[in-house]
Design a protein around this motif. Structure first.
Motif, short mmCIF file in Angstrom:
data_model
loop_
_atom_site.label_atom_id
_atom_site.label_comp_id
_atom_site.label_asym_id
_atom_site.label_seq_id
_atom_site.Cartn_x
_atom_site.Cartn_y
_atom_site.Cartn_z
N ASP A 1 8.92 -8.95 -15.34
CA ASP A 1 8.79 -8.85 -17.14
C ASP A 1 8.41 -9.69 -17.75
O ASP A 1 7.25 -9.27 -18.43
N LEU A 2 7.14 -10.40 -16.77
CA LEU A 2 5.71 -10.90 -16.97
C LEU A 2 4.69 -9.93 -16.61
O LEU A 2 3.68 -9.85 -17.73
N VAL B 1 7.74 -5.68 -18.22
CA VAL B 1 7.79 -4.19 -17.77
C VAL B 1 8.90 -4.01 -19.04
O VAL B 1 9.80 -5.25 -19.27
N GLY B 2 9.36 -3.41 -19.72
CA GLY B 2 10.01 -2.99 -21.34
C GLY B 2 11.53 -3.41 -20.97
O GLY B 2 12.29 -4.07 -22.03
N LEU B 3 12.36 -2.33 -20.36
CA LEU B 3 13.34 -2.37 -19.51
C LEU B 3 13.35 -2.45 -17.90
O LEU B 3 13.17 -1.44 -16.81
N ILE B 4 14.57 -3.48 -17.55
CA ILE B 4 14.43 -3.42 -15.50
C ILE B 4 16.05 -2.99 -15.55
O ILE B 4 17.06 -3.77 -15.89
N VAL C 1 8.11 0.98 -20.98
CA VAL C 1 8.42 0.83 -19.98
C VAL C 1 9.48 0.61 -19.43
O VAL C 1 10.13 -0.58 -19.44
N VAL C 2 9.32 1.64 -18.38
CA VAL C 2 11.00 0.94 -17.49
C VAL C 2 11.47 0.48 -15.51
O VAL C 2 9.93 2.18 -15.76
N MET C 3 11.20 -0.50 -15.49
CA MET C 3 11.93 0.05 -13.99
C MET C 3 12.71 0.15 -13.32
O MET C 3 14.18 0.49 -13.70
N SER C 4 12.96 1.58 -12.50
CA SER C 4 14.12 2.24 -12.34
C SER C 4 14.82 1.24 -10.76
O SER C 4 14.13 -0.20 -10.72
N THR D 1 14.93 -13.47 -7.81
CA THR D 1 14.38 -14.16 -8.95
C THR D 1 12.96 -13.86 -9.43
O THR D 1 12.64 -13.75 -10.61
N THR D 2 11.94 -14.11 -8.81
CA THR D 2 10.78 -13.80 -8.36
C THR D 2 10.66 -12.93 -8.69
O THR D 2 9.68 -12.50 -9.82
N HIS D 3 10.83 -11.98 -7.88
CA HIS D 3 10.44 -10.24 -8.17
C HIS D 3 11.28 -9.65 -9.65
O HIS D 3 10.59 -9.36 -10.15
N TYR D 4 12.31 -10.21 -10.07
CA TYR D 4 12.63 -9.69 -11.66
C TYR D 4 11.37 -10.30 -12.98
O TYR D 4 11.64 -9.76 -13.47
N THR D 5 11.51 -11.71 -12.10
CA THR D 5 11.03 -12.31 -13.06
C THR D 5 9.31 -12.10 -13.46
O THR D 5 9.08 -12.33 -14.36
N THR D 6 8.82 -11.30 -12.55
CA THR D 6 7.16 -10.80 -12.23
C THR D 6 7.65 -10.02 -12.77
O THR D 6 6.32 -9.60 -13.26
#
Length: 87
Positions: free
Chosen positions: A49-50, A53-56, A21-24, A42-47
């Motif tokens: 990951d939680l 999503v395999g690759l951000i 799963v990849v986030m563009s 920080t919250t946007h990217y951390t959530t």
């Protein structure tokens, strides 16, 4: 690709991802006025990951204040930006 492949680990070079799963990248324009990482980012990217999503891919990074493509882009032109971009 079936569901089991989508959620299975994959290795790209020396990096193993927990799934496929990849986030563009998105231009969120939510950094501070001088390009610093904010609590919102920080919250946007951390959530994500939680959320497994395999690759951000994070959004565009401005190499100078004049290089911002929009207001409040993430900056990488100062050592002050390093702390927010770690981990």
């Amino acid at each position: 690709m079936n569901k089991s492949m989508l959620l299975s680990p994959v290795k790209i070079g020396d990096v193993e991802l927990k799934n496929r799963v990849v986030m563009s990248p998105m231009c969120m324009h939510s950094a501070g006025e001088n390009g610093e990482i904010t609590d919102w980012l920080t919250t946007h990217y951390t959530t994500r990951d939680l959320g497994q999503v395999g690759l951000i891919f994070i959004e565009s990074l401005a190499i100078g204040k004049q290089a911002m493509i929009g207001p409040n882009d993430i900056g990488v032109w100062s050592d002050d930006h390093i702390v927010g971009l770690q981990d």
